[in-house]
Each structure stands twice: as C-alpha cells, then as structure tokens.
Design an enzyme around this catalytic site. Sequence first.
Site, PDB file in Angstrom:
ATOM      1  N   SER A  19       0.874  -1.182   0.000  1.00 54.38           N
ATOM      2  CA  SER A  19       0.000   0.000   0.000  1.00 54.38           C
ATOM      3  C   SER A  19       0.909   1.229   0.000  1.00 54.38           C
ATOM      4  O   SER A  19       1.272   1.736   1.047  1.00 54.38           O
ATOM      5  CB  SER A  19      -0.902   0.001   1.240  1.00 54.38           C
ATOM      6  OG  SER A  19      -1.647  -1.189   1.302  1.00 54.38           O
ATOM      7  N   LYS A  31      -6.774   2.085  -2.765  1.00 54.24           N
ATOM      8  CA  LYS A  31      -6.486   1.316  -1.541  1.00 54.24           C
ATOM      9  C   LYS A  31      -6.451   2.248  -0.316  1.00 54.24           C
ATOM     10  O   LYS A  31      -7.014   1.933   0.741  1.00 54.24           O
ATOM     11  CB  LYS A  31      -5.152   0.584  -1.701  1.00 54.24           C
ATOM     12  CG  LYS A  31      -4.590  -0.003  -0.429  1.00 54.24           C
ATOM     13  CD  LYS A  31      -5.480  -1.069   0.169  1.00 54.24           C
ATOM     14  CE  LYS A  31      -4.967  -1.480   1.544  1.00 54.24           C
ATOM     15  NZ  LYS A  31      -5.878  -2.385   2.227  1.00 54.24           N
ATOM     16  N   LYS A  73      -0.416   4.968   8.338  1.00 50.10           N
ATOM     17  CA  LYS A  73       0.266   5.317   7.080  1.00 50.10           C
ATOM     18  C   LYS A  73      -0.757   5.449   5.953  1.00 50.10           C
ATOM     19  O   LYS A  73      -0.762   6.422   5.197  1.00 50.10           O
ATOM     20  CB  LYS A  73       1.286   4.217   6.763  1.00 50.10           C
ATOM     21  CG  LYS A  73       1.959   4.351   5.436  1.00 50.10           C
ATOM     22  CD  LYS A  73       2.006   3.157   4.522  1.00 50.10           C
ATOM     23  CE  LYS A  73       1.359   1.890   4.869  1.00 50.10           C
ATOM     24  NZ  LYS A  73       1.259   0.919   3.808  1.00 50.10           N
TER      25      LYS A  73
HETATM   26  P1  NAD Z   1       4.988  -6.726   7.324  1.00 56.74           P
HETATM   27  O1  NAD Z   1       5.729  -5.686   8.080  1.00 56.74           O
HETATM   28  O2  NAD Z   1       4.504  -7.937   8.032  1.00 56.74           O
HETATM   29  O3  NAD Z   1       5.874  -7.228   6.067  1.00 56.74           O
HETATM   30  C1  NAD Z   1       6.752  -6.393   5.347  1.00 56.74           C
HETATM   31  C2  NAD Z   1       8.012  -7.199   5.066  1.00 56.74           C
HETATM   32  O4  NAD Z   1       8.916  -6.381   4.315  1.00 56.74           O
HETATM   33  C3  NAD Z   1       8.753  -7.628   6.352  1.00 56.74           C
HETATM   34  O5  NAD Z   1       8.895  -9.037   6.365  1.00 56.74           O
HETATM   35  C4  NAD Z   1      10.091  -6.912   6.248  1.00 56.74           C
HETATM   36  O6  NAD Z   1      11.180  -7.653   6.772  1.00 56.74           O
HETATM   37  C5  NAD Z   1      10.224  -6.723   4.744  1.00 56.74           C
HETATM   38  N1  NAD Z   1      11.162  -5.662   4.400  1.00 56.74           N
HETATM   39  C6  NAD Z   1      11.270  -4.433   4.987  1.00 56.74           C
HETATM   40  N2  NAD Z   1      12.287  -3.755   4.396  1.00 56.74           N
HETATM   41  C7  NAD Z   1      12.797  -4.559   3.434  1.00 56.74           C
HETATM   42  C8  NAD Z   1      13.849  -4.422   2.480  1.00 56.74           C
HETATM   43  N3  NAD Z   1      14.578  -3.296   2.428  1.00 56.74           N
HETATM   44  N4  NAD Z   1      14.110  -5.454   1.654  1.00 56.74           N
HETATM   45  C9  NAD Z   1      13.382  -6.598   1.722  1.00 56.74           C
HETATM   46  N5  NAD Z   1      12.386  -6.794   2.603  1.00 56.74           N
HETATM   47  C10 NAD Z   1      12.092  -5.779   3.444  1.00 56.74           C
HETATM   48  O7  NAD Z   1       3.774  -5.967   6.620  1.00 56.74           O
HETATM   49  P2  NAD Z   1       2.461  -6.611   5.955  1.00 56.74           P
HETATM   50  O8  NAD Z   1       1.364  -6.582   6.968  1.00 56.74           O
HETATM   51  O9  NAD Z   1       2.835  -7.867   5.256  1.00 56.74           O
HETATM   52  O10 NAD Z   1       2.107  -5.454   4.908  1.00 56.74           O
HETATM   53  C11 NAD Z   1       2.801  -5.308   3.675  1.00 56.74           C
HETATM   54  C12 NAD Z   1       2.063  -4.245   2.866  1.00 56.74           C
HETATM   55  O11 NAD Z   1       0.720  -4.692   2.616  1.00 56.74           O
HETATM   56  C13 NAD Z   1       1.936  -2.888   3.563  1.00 56.74           C
HETATM   57  O12 NAD Z   1       2.025  -1.865   2.621  1.00 56.74           O
HETATM   58  C14 NAD Z   1       0.539  -2.951   4.174  1.00 56.74           C
HETATM   59  O13 NAD Z   1      -0.002  -1.650   4.386  1.00 56.74           O
HETATM   60  C15 NAD Z   1      -0.203  -3.746   3.128  1.00 56.74           C
HETATM   61  N6  NAD Z   1      -1.393  -4.499   3.593  1.00 56.74           N
HETATM   62  C16 NAD Z   1      -1.348  -5.235   4.753  1.00 56.74           C
HETATM   63  C17 NAD Z   1      -2.472  -5.957   5.138  1.00 56.74           C
HETATM   64  C18 NAD Z   1      -2.494  -6.781   6.406  1.00 56.74           C
HETATM   65  O14 NAD Z   1      -3.598  -7.211   6.797  1.00 56.74           O
HETATM   66  N7  NAD Z   1      -1.367  -7.055   7.042  1.00 56.74           N
HETATM   67  C19 NAD Z   1      -3.632  -5.930   4.347  1.00 56.74           C
HETATM   68  C20 NAD Z   1      -3.624  -5.210   3.165  1.00 56.74           C
HETATM   69  C21 NAD Z   1      -2.489  -4.494   2.793  1.00 56.74           C
END
Ligand code: NAD
Length: 297
Positions: A99, A173, A242
């Site tokens: 997102s 989104k 965010k």
């Molecule tokens: P999360 O923090 O669990 O996962 C993000 C991952 O990115 C982590 O595993 C982290 O280690 C990795 N990461 C961070 N910096 C990095 C880098 N430089 N190189 C490689 N990997 C890196 O977050 P999430 O909940 O999986 O969310 C991911 C995205 O999806 C966000 O933008 C969030 O807003 C969106 N989203 C989340 C949900 C939800 O229910 N969790 C639902 C819809 C959308």
Amino acid sequence: MAEPELPGVVGFVGLGRMGDPMVRRVAAGGVAVRGYDAAAGATDGLAGVVTAVDSAAAAAAGAPVVILMLPDSDVVEKVVDGGLLDALGDGALLVDMSSSEPLRTRALARRVAERGVTLVDAPVSGGVSGARAGTLTIMVGGPADAAATLTPLLSLMGRVRHVGDVGAGHALKALNNLMSAAHLLASSEAILVGERFGLDPAVMLDAVNGSSGRSGSTENKWPNYVLPETYDSGFTAGLMVKDIRIALGLAEATGAPSQLAARTVELWGRAVEQLGPGADHTEIVRWLRRAGVPGPD
Ligand code: NAD
C-alpha cells in the site's frame, strides 16, 4: 491475441504477514518463486515453497515479473534503487502490491520506464485471512495490456480489478482504508455507548449486521478479533495510520471535503502513539475503552 498465461518464474520481495501467505498461493498455482526478505529467518518456514535468495536483485534477475510486498513507498524506492532495477530485464513487469503512495508510484513508474520496465500497482484488501484463502481484492493500476498479462498470476491471490492508470490502485487502496478506519472508530464508539447503556455487544452486532449500520468492522473485525479479545487480525495500527495519512493527503491535494478524514487521522495517530505502531489495528478498541471518547485535546 493469445490468452495471457502464468509466468514460469516470479521474483517476490517482502515475505511478511501478507507476503508469506501470498507467496504460498502463487507457488501452489505452479509458478516458481524466488523470494527475498531483509529480515533474518523470514524464509525459514517457506522451504519447498520459494527458492530463498539473498537480495532483491537476485530475486529479480531474469524474471519477467517481480512482485513487491513491502511496508511503504520509502522501502519500495530503497529496494528498487538498491539493485533491483539494475537486475530487471527490458520488458519486465514490476508489481507493487504494497500500500504505497500514489503520487510517488506515478513518479517511480516514469523512472523505471526509462529502463524499459513497466510498473504496475496492485495493492490488496482482505487481510491475512484473505491472503491465506486467495480471496484478496486486488486493485490494479497501470496500462491495460500489462494488467491483462498479470491477471492469471494475480488471480492466484484473489479477485482482480483493473481500476485505472498507474497509481490508481494505490489511491483507491488508501481511500478504502480511510473508510475502514472511520468505520472501525464509528462502530466501536457506538458499541461502547451501547455497552455502557447495558446492551450486550454480541447482541448489538447480530442486530446491526442485518441493519443499515453494518460494515466490515461489524461483520468481521468486531466478531473475529475484538469480542474474542485476540486482537490478531495481522494488520498493524502503524500501517493503518500510514494508509489514512495517504488518503488525507489526496483529499487535501484534490480539495475534496475531508473534515471526518482529518479527525480520523488525528484519533488514529493518537492511538498509535500510545499503543505503538506494531499493535494490531483492532486494538484501537482497547484504546477507546481506556481513553473514553477522547475530546479535541
Ligand atoms: P509486514 O511488516 O509484516 O511485512 C513487510 C516485510 O517487508 C517484512 O517481512 C520486512 O522484513 C520486509 N522488508 C522491509 N524492508 C525490506 C527491504 N529493504 N528489503 C526486503 N524486505 C524488506 O507488513 P504486511 O502486513 O505484510 O504489509 C505489507 C504491505 O501490505 C503494507 O504496505 C501494508 O499496508 C499492506 N497491507 C497489509 C495488510 C495486512 O492485513 N497485514 C492488508 C492489506 C495491505
């Protein structure tokens, strides 16, 4: 024209709460996945699902499609400019399912296009449970031909909707989450009032879910995460803030009315200061319970 087919291999960067279950759906669909996450141990549970590689560039090398599922635009840009773009071949599709911020997405699309790469935004709604079940809603922004090429792959993860040009998915989104964040606050305030009046929240939800006050918060978040007091939806309060700040920024940039959006951002911002960004977003109900209904300061 031939029907688009699944790619043989994709690169996938970001294997967190969402990326992990999403990558399992892609692999179960018969696509080979090269996966990378910066966190130590992120790929430990994915043996036999992805080929773990040690950089985003290694995930991207030679792949026709690379998917990003990272926290936000800051991280997306850092990863793209930190070697990933250099590893992508001419004609590759770079799919940002995070997102991210729509205006930054548009700017990034212009930059990667100079290298022959097409950026498509494809953020999702449906949470960790939707990612596990392959029932996410996927809001695709980008050229129609790229969206068509990606549809078989994205369909492994959910319901695909092409919503406009690049950046349109990220805008929609953020706006979806603004509605969701406002619904959770509004329904929680109402339920807490009812509780103080002597109503049982479960009874209220049963009635409201057949009535005009229902929302994703009353149909899903309250019954599944708040009433059982598990607060484990898998979406953090920090990520919610965010998203709604992005939506408020869009409202301000377009001059659309945004008084409720501004108040929603303010309340969620205060909640996150106290709960911490890593708290599950459904914990806003605990915060409301503790704070009462907070006034203007
Ligand atoms: P999360 O923090 O669990 O996962 C993000 C991952 O990115 C982590 O595993 C982290 O280690 C990795 N990461 C961070 N910096 C990095 C880098 N430089 N190189 C490689 N990997 C890196 O977050 P999430 O909940 O999986 O969310 C991911 C995205 O999806 C966000 O933008 C969030 O807003 C969106 N989203 C989340 C949900 C939800 O229910 N969790 C639902 C819809 C959308």
